[in-house]
Design an enzyme around this catalytic site. Structure first.
Site, mmCIF file in Angstrom:
data_model
loop_
_atom_site.group_PDB
_atom_site.id
_atom_site.type_symbol
_atom_site.label_atom_id
_atom_site.label_comp_id
_atom_site.label_asym_id
_atom_site.label_seq_id
_atom_site.Cartn_x
_atom_site.Cartn_y
_atom_site.Cartn_z
ATOM 1 N N CYS A 1 -1.582 9.091 2.686
ATOM 2 C CA CYS A 1 -1.491 8.623 1.299
ATOM 3 C C CYS A 1 -2.730 8.992 0.495
ATOM 4 O O CYS A 1 -2.668 9.112 -0.731
ATOM 5 C CB CYS A 1 -1.267 7.114 1.263
ATOM 6 S SG CYS A 1 -2.571 6.147 2.078
ATOM 7 N N GLU B 1 0.883 -1.163 0.000
ATOM 8 C CA GLU B 1 0.000 0.000 0.000
ATOM 9 C C GLU B 1 0.920 1.211 0.000
ATOM 10 O O GLU B 1 1.561 1.519 1.003
ATOM 11 C CB GLU B 1 -0.908 -0.024 1.230
ATOM 12 C CG GLU B 1 -2.150 0.831 1.057
ATOM 13 C CD GLU B 1 -1.862 2.314 1.234
ATOM 14 O OE1 GLU B 1 -1.789 3.019 0.208
ATOM 15 O OE2 GLU B 1 -1.702 2.755 2.371
#
Length: 484
Positions: free
Chosen positions: A285, A251
């Site tokens: 993110c 991720e």
């Protein structure tokens, strides 16, 4: 003695109990530079011993009755609730979180544990048709030892969202938090699961540098690596895991687009845009890193967003009521400012912010953007909102897709137009009439392209896929006859 009393963990790591570490690192408050404590950093040899011990402990843990594993996860959730204030304090001081963000992260941790408590008794296989006189089944089995490498920005939940399901499904875990947040992203989890009754040797806390990170990937007992962090580091881990024939769930970064369609409510859109770009100083993110606004609303939206930015106070979240705290360290602060000044040198204009204030960066709005400017092309990981206009849905789709990343997209405005645009976009996550930052324990999470391998964490289906292996099992009533 408090739950996280440093007398237990200072200068130590968790493997064969709390062990003295060969090296230590100061825990530093980013807002002030104050020393908060000292964490222990294991060596590569310590990682090897921890992996061997984890492999031994994992077999007994996997054989533990499902309800007993579920009880450990439920108790962990209760402990997070019981010690929420103390855990939140560490998130504020060590990670630079504002209080509301810290409370949100602890709430997510509670939900994650309770959600994962259902995994041990969730259906983990299916009955298959067979060509012969036998029963044929597929079943999910624990992968074995899982390495979890977690970042500094949401240190608690971004470690726990892999640790909790991996443990619930019968795996052992090597946890390597970012050394800058080794308490809130490491010691907290270790203490929670200790007190929740997890058997010794099933969870190991191994903070450290790149050498320790390599060791938790390369240890032969490790079968799955779950990494959350930057795209360059993720590429290196993926390459290494591939060479070793290990699964890697990656991720990674994002440069996420927030699209404001014609006719959208500008005041609400600017509020969404400010939240998406400035929550936790943009160190997420999923942060809204590109604001794409229809040309009919561009001027009004930019002015409203700039007004929001100018009104948000910055400072030390442990001592002041602020909306934005410090960036994690000076290096990140200067990197963010460099992207802003580099874009201004290329022709962008600062509509708000653009300044370093102590350890903080003022929430910033950039206008006059071009798609080749550094603040538009790169993941900033700071509180910066670049704004660019578009004229048609086709142009909006092209601009959204004009990025190596593919994590999260927010689309604000008419639902029908938003749905049509969403169908044209390749992204791991799309939110209609919401900004780009969201997370729920039961929802699958992950990106495509430079944002990750497309693997997912979150919810029973994704977690079982991530942390188990599929085994084909057949059963006959007696031994089959063969022609040999």
């Amino acid at each position: 003695m408090t739950f996280l009393d440093s007398d237990l963990w200072a200068g130590r790591f968790l493997s064969e109990g709390w062990e003295d570490a060969p090296r230590t690192r100061a825990v530093v408050e980013p807002a002030t530079g104050e020393r908060l404590g000292t964490v222990g950093l294991p060596g590569v040899e310590d990682v090897g011993r921890a992996a061997a011990r984890a492999a031994g402990a994992q077999r007994a843990w996997a054989a533990t009755a499902p309800q007993e594993r579920a009880a450990v996860l439920r108790r962990a959730g209760e402990l997070f609730r019981e010690h929420a204030g103390e855990v939140g304090d560490w998130l504020v001081r060590e990670a630079g979180s504002v209080r509301s963000k810290a409370e949100f992260e602890v709430d997510l941790a509670i939900g994650e544990c309770f959600e994962c408590a259902g995994l041990p008794t969730h259906p983990q296989g299916e009955v298959l048709a067979s060509q012969g006189p036998r029963w044929s089944m597929s079943r999910r089995r624990p992968s074995g030892v899982v390495s979890v490498i977690a970042p500094f920005n949401f240190p608690l939940i971004l470690g726990l969202r892999s640790v909790a399901p991996a443990l619930a499904l019968g795996n052992a875990v090597l946890l390597k938090p970012d050394p800058r947040t080794a308490v809130s992203g490491g010691v907290v989890l270790a203490r929670i699961f200790e007190e929740a009754g997890l058997p010794a040797g099933v969870l190991h806390l191994l903070p450290g540098d790149g050498a320790v990170g390599e060791a938790v990937v390369e240890a032969p007992q490790v079968r799955v690596v779950s990494f959350t962090g930057s795209t360059p580091v993720g590429r290196a881990i993926g390459e290494r895991a591939g060479r070793l024939l290990k699964r890697a769930h990656l991720e990674l970064g994002g440069n996420n687009a927030l699209v404001v369609l014609p006719g959208a409510d500008v005041a609400r859109a600017a509020s969404a845009g400010a939240f998406g770009s400035y929550l936790h100083q943009g160190q997420i993110c999923m942060t809204a890193g590109r604001h794409l606004v229809h040309e009919s609303l561009l001027e009004e939206y930019t002015a409203a967003l700039a007004a929001k930015a100018e009104a948000l106070p910055v400072g030390d979240p442990a001592r002041e009521d602020v909306a934005l705290g410090p960036l994690i360290d000076r290096h990140q602060l200067e990197r963010v400012h460099g992207l802003v000044t580099g874009s201004v040198a290329a022709g962008a204009r600062v509509a708000a912010g653009g300044e370093i204030v102590g350890a903080c960066y003022r929430p910033t709005v950039l206008t006059g953007m071009r798609t080749d400017m550094p603040a538009w092309r790169e993941e900033i990981f700071g509180p910066v909102a670049p704004v660019l206009g578009f004229s048609t849905p086709e142009e909006a789709a092209r601009l959204v897709e004009d990025s190596a990343y593919g994590l999260s997209v927010g689309i604000l405005g008419d639902v029908g137009a938003a749905m049509t645009l969403a169908d044209r976009i390749e992204s791991g996550i799309v939110h209609i009439n919401a900004q780009t930052v969201a997370d729920e324990p039961q929802a699958p999470f992950g990106g495509v392209g430079a944002s990750g391998t497309g693997s997912r964490l979150g919810g029973a289906t994704a977690n079982i896929e991530a942390f188990t292996e599929t085994q084909w099992l057949t059963v006959r009533p007696d031994i089959a006859e063969y022609p040999f």
